[in-house]
Scaffold this active site. Structure first.
Site, PDB file in Angstrom:
ATOM      1  N   HIS A  39       0.840  -1.211   0.000  1.00 36.27           N
ATOM      2  CA  HIS A  39       0.000   0.000   0.000  1.00 36.27           C
ATOM      3  C   HIS A  39       0.865   1.246   0.000  1.00 36.27           C
ATOM      4  O   HIS A  39       1.038   1.854   1.056  1.00 36.27           O
ATOM      5  CB  HIS A  39      -0.911  -0.013   1.217  1.00 36.27           C
ATOM      6  N   PHE A  40       1.346   1.737  -0.968  1.00 35.85           N
ATOM      7  CA  PHE A  40       1.475   1.258  -2.336  1.00 35.85           C
ATOM      8  C   PHE A  40       2.953   1.218  -2.677  1.00 35.85           C
ATOM      9  O   PHE A  40       3.659   2.162  -2.335  1.00 35.85           O
ATOM     10  CB  PHE A  40       0.753   2.200  -3.309  1.00 35.85           C
TER      11      PHE A  40
END
Length: 148
Positions: free
Chosen positions: A48-49
């Site tokens: 993420h991410f």
């Protein structure tokens, strides 16, 4: 002030899901201020991410809820304090959640929660999360203290 060792005596959460590092202010049945240092070493950033790490909003709300759990447990009467290990806080609802600013590794999230309503084992809390004094998230949380 309540450090992480004391927090672990109150909450059942452990790494990687213990999301508050310290409580800096607490007035039983009124309010709490706690914080979490967000670091790139947290497993959540693997996905993420990649290349653009953003701390998930659901984790911010969970951190607020954990701070609210500490507030609820520390608001219990003295005779019930010894029974904390046999209790747990369950979420009932999350309302009015808003995410206003992204949280990144290196940020220090400060959680500020105020009691809106408390009746029996049910708590309604106004939760806000800040970075450097700037509001980044807010939500109204409802929770209940129950037996394990």
């Amino acid at each position: 002030m309540i450090d992480v060792v004391e927090i672990q005596k109150i909450l059942p959460h452990r790494f990687p899901f213990l999301l508050i590092d310290r409580v800096t202010e607490l007035e039983p049945a009124k309010h709490i201020v706690a914080y979490k240092n967000v670091t790139i070493g947290e497993p959540i950033f693997q996905g993420h991410f990649p290349g653009h790490p953003i701390y998930p909003g659901v984790m911010i709300v969970e951190g607020m809820a954990q701070a609210g759990g500490v507030l609820a447990f520390k608001s219990m009467s003295d005779e019930h304090q010894a029974d904390i290990e046999n209790k747990v806080v369950y979420f009932m609802s999350i309302d009015k959640a808003k995410f206003r600013h992204p949280v990144r590794p290196g940020d220090r999230l400060e959680y500020r929660l105020e009691v809106l309503k408390h009746k029996g084992n049910i708590w309604v809390l106004d939760g806000k999360a800040y970075i450097d004094g700037n509001l980044c998230a807010e939500a109204e949380l409802k929770a209940m203290i129950v037996d394990k």
